[in-house]
Scaffold this active site. Structure first.
Site, mmCIF file in Angstrom:
data_model
loop_
_atom_site.group_PDB
_atom_site.id
_atom_site.type_symbol
_atom_site.label_atom_id
_atom_site.label_comp_id
_atom_site.label_asym_id
_atom_site.label_seq_id
_atom_site.Cartn_x
_atom_site.Cartn_y
_atom_site.Cartn_z
ATOM 1 N N ASN A 1 -6.764 2.182 -1.739
ATOM 2 C CA ASN A 1 -5.477 2.734 -1.308
ATOM 3 C C ASN A 1 -5.709 3.661 -0.122
ATOM 4 O OD1 ASN A 1 -4.548 1.486 -3.579
ATOM 5 N ND2 ASN A 1 -3.966 3.351 -4.676
ATOM 6 N N HIS B 1 -2.111 4.082 -14.376
ATOM 7 C CA HIS B 1 -1.570 4.685 -13.158
ATOM 8 C C HIS B 1 -0.962 6.033 -13.506
ATOM 9 C CE1 HIS B 1 -0.130 3.630 -8.894
ATOM 10 N NE2 HIS B 1 0.119 4.929 -9.072
ATOM 11 N N ARG C 1 1.837 -6.061 -7.480
ATOM 12 C CA ARG C 1 1.006 -5.122 -8.229
ATOM 13 C C ARG C 1 1.911 -4.167 -9.007
ATOM 14 N NH1 ARG C 1 -2.173 0.251 -6.310
ATOM 15 N NH2 ARG C 1 -2.914 0.761 -8.406
ATOM 16 N N TYR D 1 -3.594 5.781 3.286
ATOM 17 C CA TYR D 1 -2.330 6.141 3.929
ATOM 18 C C TYR D 1 -2.505 6.797 5.297
ATOM 19 C CZ TYR D 1 -0.033 5.127 -0.502
ATOM 20 O OH TYR D 1 0.432 4.493 -1.609
ATOM 21 N N GLU E 1 -6.537 5.339 -8.330
ATOM 22 C CA GLU E 1 -6.828 6.613 -7.669
ATOM 23 C C GLU E 1 -7.335 7.674 -8.644
ATOM 24 O OE1 GLU E 1 -3.518 7.875 -5.313
ATOM 25 O OE2 GLU E 1 -3.523 6.076 -4.069
ATOM 26 N N GLU F 1 -2.787 -0.298 -1.845
ATOM 27 C CA GLU F 1 -1.633 0.516 -1.451
ATOM 28 C C GLU F 1 -1.776 0.895 0.010
ATOM 29 O OE1 GLU F 1 -0.714 4.005 -3.703
ATOM 30 O OE2 GLU F 1 -0.952 3.005 -5.638
#
Length: 1879
Positions: free
Chosen positions: A1608, A1425, A1380, A1610, A1470, A1675
């Site tokens: 995404n 992005h 990606r 985390y 995002e 991500e």
């Protein structure tokens, strides 16, 4: 001939006065017999066509059918059968020697068969006149010979049949005899009566004589009554006269003194064939009521209220209840449907517009509620299930799994705590959707309820063994559908109320049959119904009409439901008659319409209960009254209810305290309903309300109510023989009380509805009830406890050890553990302690007891000190403290609730010996401790007793206190007394608590009593005496008591852990060791090693003393004898620990002389760790493990008990003490590591403390308690904090067993799974002005001062624009299937528009696609992005809606130029970060503030346009997929048991992921978001919402613009509410703060913690919230910062855990997961963090101009996962995929997944590009959860995180030093913003 006829039920009625004097009265006799009538009804009430019965003739053979007839009578409730013997047939000649044997046999058979079916015979010897066959021989009654012959006949009958019958009538018709005949007949009866009692002296029953009612008074006035055991009366009743049979019977009762009366024969004249005693004009009332009322009517008030001090039966069940809608809250949580009570509250119909929306929040507080139950020690908890929580619509097809899971959790928690759950299926909270169809008036509800019951039985019946179908259904019919006071507020007592009852009864029956037919055999439970009823008494007992009216009251309340279920399947005759009569009287407006059961329905309803549940609260006085045509019970029933003004009222206007009514009601139920159906009575509800304004905790009125009502139940059992098996108090806690809201409180626990935590605090009634339960009633029996087996009867004195070296050999602990990095230190260890591990809590006497001068207690030094003004903040003292001296039961309640194994407390020396000496013995003090110890033992809690916890008797201080050697003997005598008096039950003794504190703080610093300030010498003298006093006490126990008591003795020492300032500097290690010797070794070394002080102390103090010019050392010396006496005087090592300090060596001043300066050590806090409410006492959990290891190494591996450990919070922190939870979570785990990983013999853990208390010099400013104590309230109420519940769970689990979240799932992803890694153009490409690239907003932002860390920028970044081949090379090493990357918009369209396409820039991406294709790696291309062309920002950027078209044009260029080679497109990465950080907080480019909603609006529309462009113009030809990548954390409530935190989570997620996902996947912004922002905007005076609105056309265009869900993720956060007032921005709208669990492992980014569990949960959330779309994780990764370490074990751990959670989401949760992308390929420019945070799988060495990509260990691990396509099961191995072939140019780690990862780790590349490699080993989590740190290979050293040969490290050091001479670097801190994610 034999005839079958109708029977008549008659029975014993005791006279009013009889029962007062004869408590064990006759049971009611329901008598049937062969009376003359025309026909009989069969079992179903149908008229029989068979013959009728006159009398039994034993001169003929017995025809068939008589046994069935007896059985039929038995089934109809008959208890006795009247059998008339024939004198002439039995003895034809009159001689007993010449009986007719066939007749004897006939009667014998009949009597036996009566007994076989359970009927008792009433045997009648003869009628009146002498039989003709005997008269001809002997004459009539005037003949004395006939009298003798009758006596002989009676003796013959008694002899032949006496064993088969107990009730006899000699002559049944005396009224037929003349006066002369009567006298002889009476003589004959008297002789028979006398002879019977000679033959059967102990027999129950008796002999009577019969007479017609008109002669009754004459007989009663004669002597005959004395010779009869009861009086038998015949009645003739003429139905045509209109006379009232009930009144006539009532009049007879008072004529014959105290004799029981049997109405044994009735002649009915002119009556219909279906006439019965219950007909209106005959018997007004039930037999049961007259029997019960007659039994109690003449009781005096003193007899009535006499208290019975007895116990309940051993198997009696004690219970308490709650109801779902009153306590649960969560009214719309997890899909719960609306109920009629929800609607009621929301319509503002409850008190003060209150609702049950939150109530007690029990939906989130299962453990909190079960805690209360354990404290009460109830055996049974009666809960109700919310129909709408299980079936939100009321129907099975709407089943909510989350709702069912709540009850699973509750039931399981009850069972885990050894409690029986009793479940009520329906307690008033009907699903509103069912009510919309008519509710209980609609017959279709019967089937719906049956389905609901079937589900509950199936789901919960394996654990629930007692079921109530309904609770108080009368209230539903009466208040819900009759008066309309309750929802659904139907006011129709004419039709609806009766129809509701009809349907409820049928619903109940269906549920019972479902259980009986399908579940009873396998589950073995029982099903009943809980009916409510008052007791009713006649207002004027002398008026028969009032007696009848009281009976009607009960029939209209209790009988309405009980009669159909328990008697005959139909409504009571009284009810039916009254209604029919009213319909006749009121033809134009009948006040009631009673539905009719069919015969099949009656059969199905009758007998459908395995017990009789009773809810009872109060009584009424009832009088007869003409109700006219008024609907309702009183109108239709012709009665009125009243209360006696003398009765005690309650907060509920309908409840008056009338406890005697319970006993009477129980007797009535037993007589009226359970005489035939023998089932037990369970009291399923009893309680009273107090007002909210009354004393919240000291509810004495409730205690009195409970005491008296429970005692009445006891009387019913003991005195009346009623089968009551359970008593249930209502209710567990205050709740929502319907129309009264929260203004009335029924709870034994106070709930503070003003606080969001909804804290629950026991009232005094809770302690009272627990005491009743403990005693099983009201006997004064002492609690029973088992004596523990003696195990320590031989001396445990430890052998002598060599003195400690300087530094001690325990320095190995620093070598072993101090090298751990943060990840290794914080890696959570899952496992459990040994089975015998002792969990406990602590307190101390002065801190808790209070009672400072009561019952003879003497003053202590703390009493003296605290009474001096100014000594303690706010002049606080321990005079009352927690008042434990008077509140022992309250303390035991907490200990029971927590289920601790041990309780550490101290004895108050001055309470036992007021002046400190045995001569002053205070027995009351001794009694208190005996009660405490006995109480603990009764609940199997081990007392751990501290003999001295700082509160020295003041009288002893006046003698010098601990500075006097005399204290050694005085203390020994005190200990001797305690061992002698308490040692039979106390097996764990501590002589002193923290002698270090006594010596240093008390006699050195003078901070605590006795406040002596002599730091140089007094502490040493005092410690000397304390050590010798301890040894003396130990020897006293060892020599005098150990053999008989088997206990153990030790001393509780305190110690911080001391970490060297620099563990690599030997002098600092020596200093740290010295500090430990001065604190812990001061006392431990003499006791545990050699009887003397540690050499480190003696050396230091000796040298200091000499330097100070003193003639001798200030540290006293022990003689050899003393050393021998002291050494080994501890059976275990007890240590108190709270914090860790950093130490450094210092040359301390010589003056003044001081213990502190003697050490030559400086101490400081561990500054990076959380502070607490106590200065210099930070929470540094890892120090505990190290301290335990140090003790093990230093003192010969003793058994260790952690006797104090806890944390202080300020008193503003009441119940939601998250910091304490985290403290215990981390500290206990460190103890577990020491136990499991280091083999330290940790045997017990004591949490400090049980409750908030007097905290010494801090007074009441801080609290250590697991329970909050309100010191402003004289009741000192104790409320469990969140930490109490958490600590209970830890104790229950015996540590931290591996959770499902932590267990590895072995398995593989789908074959076509996409494995990828990612980058972004601005972060890696560099070449910021190369080949025509335009400027981006990040170019400008990064070149703006103070915007990025260290002023870093992406001008060069990783130089991927020029190193494409290097990037693809490392991609091949990873073995990814996809890559990606993002396209730089300004590189392709320099000004952002299609006016100019930069072919050079576009060519870069063509070349990249070529390289990927050659490597067989599929591209995943992100259009945007974050690097917006600067020219577009100059016209507003994402704030300007023209950007939507600009983005579409840009996308068109890429689709047209690259789309034939790209099959996976991402429009935006995002958008949350773009909008919120870029246009909201301004911390990201372009640095705009407060415009996030506008930017987000345009981002969403731009995405939609790009999607439609592709869908319309390119999909068909290119065949790709396109969507958007949305990022989100997962959020958990900071306090999962707190609704407002749970609610904050919803806001957090909807304002995060929902902000963008909801419009695209569901259409429009989330409703929650729109509602909140609109309301706040309007409240601020704006005319419209600050959140832009989509038009209907836009909504339609946006919705569905996705081919997958790009995601995404985390980390996870903990969410809680924050109120920012009128702050008009995103944060104010979201009103949510975030924090993190202290045990979570950090990363290089402040916002990112390792929380893998959240990954699975948010993937499941996406599935549930957005229709299970295909999900591509685009991500996921973790950062580090600081020194470079290619052995990135934290990242390896991160990927292992997170990817495994993704596998669980796919396999276990059904998430349609299609791909996973690791962020990031290599370390790069991390936006505002610059290069300080590194996420890469490959390290980019920025010190090398070539920017080489060097693999980290995690790269190899990730490659292995890809090769295996998941996690192969080691049990099925070996697996080739775990050993990939290394690439030629760079050696990767050889990675395995079976716990040990062998790695070949490249070191940092040196300037000559030479790469050195080393090998190490790390261990990851497996199911055995062994966590270990990396081990350095032999001859390797750690250099900047790298493992190098010593020579290599030296070269590297020289190189770095040379670099430093030529350059300098500045480091800037981060800006502190929450970036959310960093991809």
């Amino acid at each position: 001939m034999w005839l079958l006829g109708k029977f008549l039920c008659l029975y014993f009625i005791p006279l009013y006065g009889c029962m007062c004097q004869e408590p064990d009265h006759h049971q009611p006799m329901f008598l049937a017999g062969p009376i003359i009538n025309e026909q009989v009804n069969d079992d179903n009430g149908r008229t029989s066509d068979g013959p009728v019965l006159t009398t039994i003739d034993c001169s003929q053979p017995i025809p068939p059918g008589h046994r069935q007839y007896f059985q039929y009578l038995k089934n109809r409730g008959v208890t006795h059968f009247k059998l008339l013997l024939s004198w002439s047939q039995l003895l034809p000649t009159g001689l007993s020697s010449q009986p007719q044997q066939d007749v004897v046999t006939c009667y014998h058979i009949l009597l036996e068969q009566l007994q076989e079916v359970g009927l008792q015979p009433l045997v009648i010897l003869h009628g009146s006149t002498v039989p003709d066959s005997l008269r001809s021989k002997y004459g009539g009654w005037e003949s004395q010979e006939v009298v003798e012959k009758f006596q002989q006949y009676a003796e013959f009958v008694f002899g032949k049949f006496g064993q088969l019958a107990q009730s006899w009538v000699t002559l049944s018709s005396l009224e037929e005899l003349s006066d002369a005949e009567l006298q002889s007949a009476l003589e004959a009866h008297t002789r028979a009566h006398f002879r019977y009692h000679q033959m059967f002296p102990e027999r129950d029953g008796g002999v009577s004589v019969g007479v017609e009612v008109s002669k009754a008074q004459t007989i009663c006035e004669s002597q005959l009554l004395k010779n009869s055991d009861f009086f038998s009366v015949k009645i003739q009743y003429d139905c045509t006269t209109g006379q009232n049979l009930g009144e006539e019977l009532q009049n007879i009762l008072g004529k014959c003194g105290e004799k029981p009366i049997l109405f044994y024969e009735l002649s009915a004249i002119g009556c219909s064939p279906n006439w019965s005693l219950s007909d209106e004009n005959t018997w007004k009332g039930s037999i049961g009521y007259y029997e019960t009322w007659g039994h109690f009517a003449t009781m005096s008030s003193s007899e009535r209220d006499a208290f019975l001090n007895e116990s309940f039966p051993d198997d009696f069940q004690w219970a308490i209840s709650s109801e779902s809608f009153k306590v649960e809250g969560g009214w719309s949580e997890d899909g719960k449907g609306e109920t009629i009570w929800d609607r009621f509250g929301h319509d503002g119909l409850a008190f003060a517009n209150q609702t049950a929306d939150l109530a007690c929040d029990s939906y989130h507080k299962v453990e909190y509620d079960v805690y209360l139950l354990r404290g009460l020690q109830v055996e049974t908890y009666q809960l109700s299930i919310s129909w709408a929580r299980i079936f939100p619509s009321g129907y099975r097809d709407s089943q909510s799994e989350k709702g069912a899971r709540y009850y699973d959790n509750l039931i399981n928690a009850l069972i885990d705590s050894d409690m029986h759950p009793v479940a009520t299926l329906y307690h008033w909270d009907l699903p509103q959707q069912l009510q919309d169809y008519g509710g209980w008036t609609n017959a279709s509800i019967i089937e719906a309820f049956k389905d609901y019951a079937e589900f509950c039985f199936s789901r919960f019946g394996d654990r629930v063994k007692t079921w109530n179908t309904f609770s108080s259904p009368w209230v539903v019919s009466h208040a819900g559908y009759g008066t309309g006071e309750h929802p659904p507020r139907v006011k129709d007592y004419v039709v609806s109320s009766y129809q509701v009852t009809h349907n409820i009864l049928k619903s109940h029956a269906e549920a019972w049959h479902v259980y009986n037919d399908k579940h009873r055999k396998t589950q073995g439970g029982k099903v009943g119904i809980a009916l409510n009823s008052d007791w009713a008494e006649p207002m004027d007992p002398s008026k028969p009409e009032d007696v009848a009216a009281a009976d009607r009251y009960l029939q209209f309340m209790l009988g309405w439901f009980a009669h159909p279920i328990f008697v005959d399947g139909d409504y009571p005759a009284t009810l039916k008659t009254q209604i029919e009569q009213k319909r006749t009287e009121c033809p134009s407006s009948p006040p009631a319409t009673l539905p009719v059961f069919t015969s099949e329905e009656r059969q199905r309803i009758h007998g459908t209960a395995d017990f009789f549940g009773l809810n009872h609260y109060t009584s009424r006085l009832v009088n007869s009254s003409d109700g006219g045509c008024t609907p309702g019970p009183q109108g239709v029933g012709d009665f009125k209810a009243h209360v006696d003004p003398s009765w005690s009222s309650t907060a509920s206007e309908w409840i008056y305290s009338t406890p005697w009514g319970l006993r009477r009601l129980l007797n009535y139920i037993s007589t009226e309903y359970l005489n035939v159906t023998k089932v037990p009575i369970l009291i399923t509800g009893n309680g009273m309300a107090t007002e909210y304004s009354e004393d919240r905790f000291n509810d004495t009125s409730r205690i009195d109510y409970m005491r008296r009502y429970i005692n009445e139940a006891l009387k019913a059992i003991h005195l009346d023989g009623v089968n009551v098996q359970q008593f249930t108090v209502q209710s567990l806690m205050d709740g929502f009380e319907g129309p009264q809201g929260y203004s009335e409180r029924f709870g034994l626990h106070h709930v503070n509805f003003d606080l969001p935590d909804r804290p629950r605090t026991p009232k005094q009634s809770a302690y009272f009830y627990s005491k009743v339960i403990a005693q099983n009633g009201f006997s004064s029996n002492r609690p029973f406890f088992h004596e523990a087996q003696l195990t320590n009867i031989v001396s445990n004195k430890r052998p002598s050890m060599p003195p400690s070296t300087v530094p001690s050999q325990a320095k190995s602990v620093w070598r072993k553990l101090s090298g751990q990095n943060n990840f290794e230190r914080k890696l959570y260890h899952y496992g459990t302690f040994s089975e015998e591990f002792s969990w406990g809590v602590s307190s101390s006497a002065y801190q808790t007891e209070g009672g400072w001068n009561v019952d003879g207690k003497g003053p202590s030094i703390w009493d003296t000190f605290t009474h001096i003004p100014g000594s303690i903040p706010e002049n606080a003292n321990g005079d009352v403290a927690c008042d434990s001296y008077h509140r022992l039961e309250e303390d035991l309640y907490m200990l029971r609730a927590m289920r601790v194994k041990s309780y550490r407390f101290s004895l108050s020396w001055s309470r036992i010996f007021p002046d400190g000496q045995r001569s002053s013995l205070n027995q009351k003090g001794v009694d208190y401790y005996n009660q405490l110890i006995d109480g603990l033992r009764a609940y199997n809690i081990t007392p751990m007793v501290t003999l001295y916890h700082w509160d020295l008797p003041e009288a002893l201080q006046k003698l010098g206190g601990w500075d006097s050697v005399d204290m050694i003997n005085i203390f020994s005598d005190y200990c001797d007394f305690c061992f002698a008096n308490f040692g039979d039950r106390v097996k764990f003794w501590m002589t002193f608590n923290q002698p270090h504190t006594i010596a240093w703080s008390g006699y050195g610093l003078g901070q605590i009593p006795p406040n002596v300030k002599n730091p140089g010498t007094a502490p040493y003298r005092v410690a000397h005496n304390l050590i010798k006093a301890h040894a003396r006490a130990y020897h006293t126990y060892d020599e005098k008591y150990r053999k008989f008591q088997g206990g153990r003795v030790s001393i509780a020492l305190n110690a911080d852990w001391i970490e060297p300032k620099d563990v690599n500097v030997p002098r600092e290690v020596v200093a740290a060791d010295r500090a430990l010797q001065f604190q812990l070794g001061w006392f431990a070394h003499p006791i545990f090693k050699n009887g003397d002080y540690p050499d480190a102390m003696k050396w230091q103090i000796g040298n200091k003393s000499e330097l100070q010019g003193l003639p001798k050392m200030r540290l006293p010396s022990f003689t050899d004898e003393e050393k021998s006496f002291i050494q080994g005087t501890a059976d275990m090592f007890c240590v108190n620990h709270y914090t860790t300090k950093r130490s450094g060596h210092v040359a301390a001043p010589l003056k003044p002389q001081s213990y502190e300066y003697d050490q030559d050590v400086t101490k400081s806090e561990e500054g990076d760790f959380p502070t607490t409410a106590i200065n210099n006492q930070r929470a540094v959990s890892w120090g505990l493990r190290r301290l335990l290891n140090w003790i093990k190494e230093e003192y010969g591996d003793p058994e260790i008990y952690i006797t104090e450990n806890g944390v202080a919070t300020d008193m503003k922190t009441t119940v939601d003490d998250a910091d304490r939870v985290y403290y215990y979570k981390t500290y206990v785990d460190e103890a577990l590591k020491a136990h499991n990983l280091d083999s330290v013999k940790v045997k017990g853990y004591i949490a400090t403390s049980l409750m908030d208390s007097f905290e010494w010099l801090s007074g009441y400013k801080v609290g250590f308690g697991l329970h909050h104590v309100d010191f402003t309230d004289p009741n000192r109420p104790r409320t469990p904090k969140r930490s109490a519940h958490y600590y209970y769970q830890v104790m229950r689990d015996n540590g931290f067993p591996l959770t499902d979240d932590e267990k590895v799932l072995y398995g593989q992803f789908p074959i076509a799974f996409n494995w990828s890694t990612a980058s972004a153009s601005y972060q890696i490409e560099g070449a910021w002005r190369t080949h025509g690239k335009g400027l981006s907003i990040w170019d400008k932002f990064a070149h703006t001062p103070l915007r990025t860390d260290n002023s870093d920028n992406g001008d060069i970044a990783c130089d991927s624009y020029n190193k494409m081949d290097k990037d693809v090379e490392v991609l091949k090493k990873l073995k990814v299937t996809h890559y990606r990357f993002s396209v730089s918009w300004p590189r392709v369209l320099p000004d952002g528009t299609k006016s100019y396409v930069n072919e050079a820039g576009l060519n870069y991406y063509h070349r990249l696609l070529d390289a990927l294709e050659a490597a067989n790696i599929q591209p995943q291309v992100t259009l945007y992005h974050w690097d917006l062309p600067l020219t577009l920002q100059q016209v507003g950027g994402w704030e300007n809606d023209t950007i939507v078209q600009r983005f579409r044009d840009y996308a068109d260029v890429l689709f047209s130029r690259l789309g034939n080679r790209v099959k996976f497109w991402i429009t935006l990465n995002e958008p949350y970060i773009v909008a919120n950080l870029g246009y909201g907080y301004g911390t990201f480019a372009p640095g705009i503030y407060g415009k996030q909603y506008i930017a987000a609006h345009n981002l969403i529309k731009a995405h939609a346009e790009a999607w439609h462009l592709y869908n319309d113009n390119y999909r068909a030809s290119q065949g790709g997929i396109i969507s958007i990548t949305i990022n989100s954390d997962w959020a958990e409530p900071k306090n999962p048991s707190k609704y407002e935190d749970v609610d904050a989570v919803k806001r957090y997620l909807q304002f995060f992921i929902g902000w963008f996902a909801h419009p695209i996947f569901n259409g429009d912004y989330p409703d929650l978001m729109k509602t909140i922002i609109r309301k706040r905007s309007i409240a601020a005076g704006l005319l419209e919402s600050r959140l832009p609105e989509f038009t209907p056309e836009e909504i339609n265009r946006i919705k569905g613009t996705h081919d997958y869900f790009g995601f995404n993720h985390y980390t996870t956060v903990l969410s809680y509410p924050v109120d920012l007032g009128m702050q008009q921005d995103y944060e104010g709208d979201r009103a949510t703060g975030v924090t993190h669990d202290r045990s979570w492992i950090e990363s290089g980014s402040f916002w990112l913690k390792i929380t893998p569990f959240g990954f699975r949960k948010i993937l499941k959330f996406i599935k549930d919230e957005y229709g299970n779309p295909p999900v591509y994780v685009t991500e996921n990764g973790i950062s580090e910062r600081g020194a470079v370490n290619l052995n990135d074990i934290h990242r390896t751990h991160y990927y292992e855990q997170y990817i495994n959670q993704a596998l669980k989401a796919h396999v276990l949760d059904g998430v349609d997961l299609r791909g996973y992308t690791a962020w990031s390929l290599m370390d790069n420019f991390e936006w505002a963090a610059g290069y300080s945070e590194r996420f890469g799988l490959f390290y980019v060495n920025r010190s090398n101009p070539l920017l080489p990509r060097i693999p980290k260990n995690s790269a190899s691990y990730y490659a292995s996962i890809i090769s295996c396509n998941g996690f192969p099961d080691p049990a099925l191995g070996p697996h080739d995929c775990l050993n990939p072939t290394p690439e030629a140019s760079t050696t990767f780690a050889t990675t395995t997944l079976n716990n040990t990862v062998h790695t070949t780790i490249p070191t940092m590349t040196t300037p000559n590009n030479t790469v050195h490699t080393t090998t190490s080993s790390i261990t990851t989590l497996d199911n055995n959860v062994q966590t270990t740190a990396p081990i350095l290979p032999v001859n390797r050293v750690d250099f900047l995180g790298l493992e190098l040969l010593p020579d290599d490290a030296e070269v590297a050091l020289n190189v770095l030093f040379a670099f430093l001479l030529q350059c300098s670097t500045s480091f800037w801190g981060t800006d502190g913003m929450d970036y959310g994610s960093m991809g």
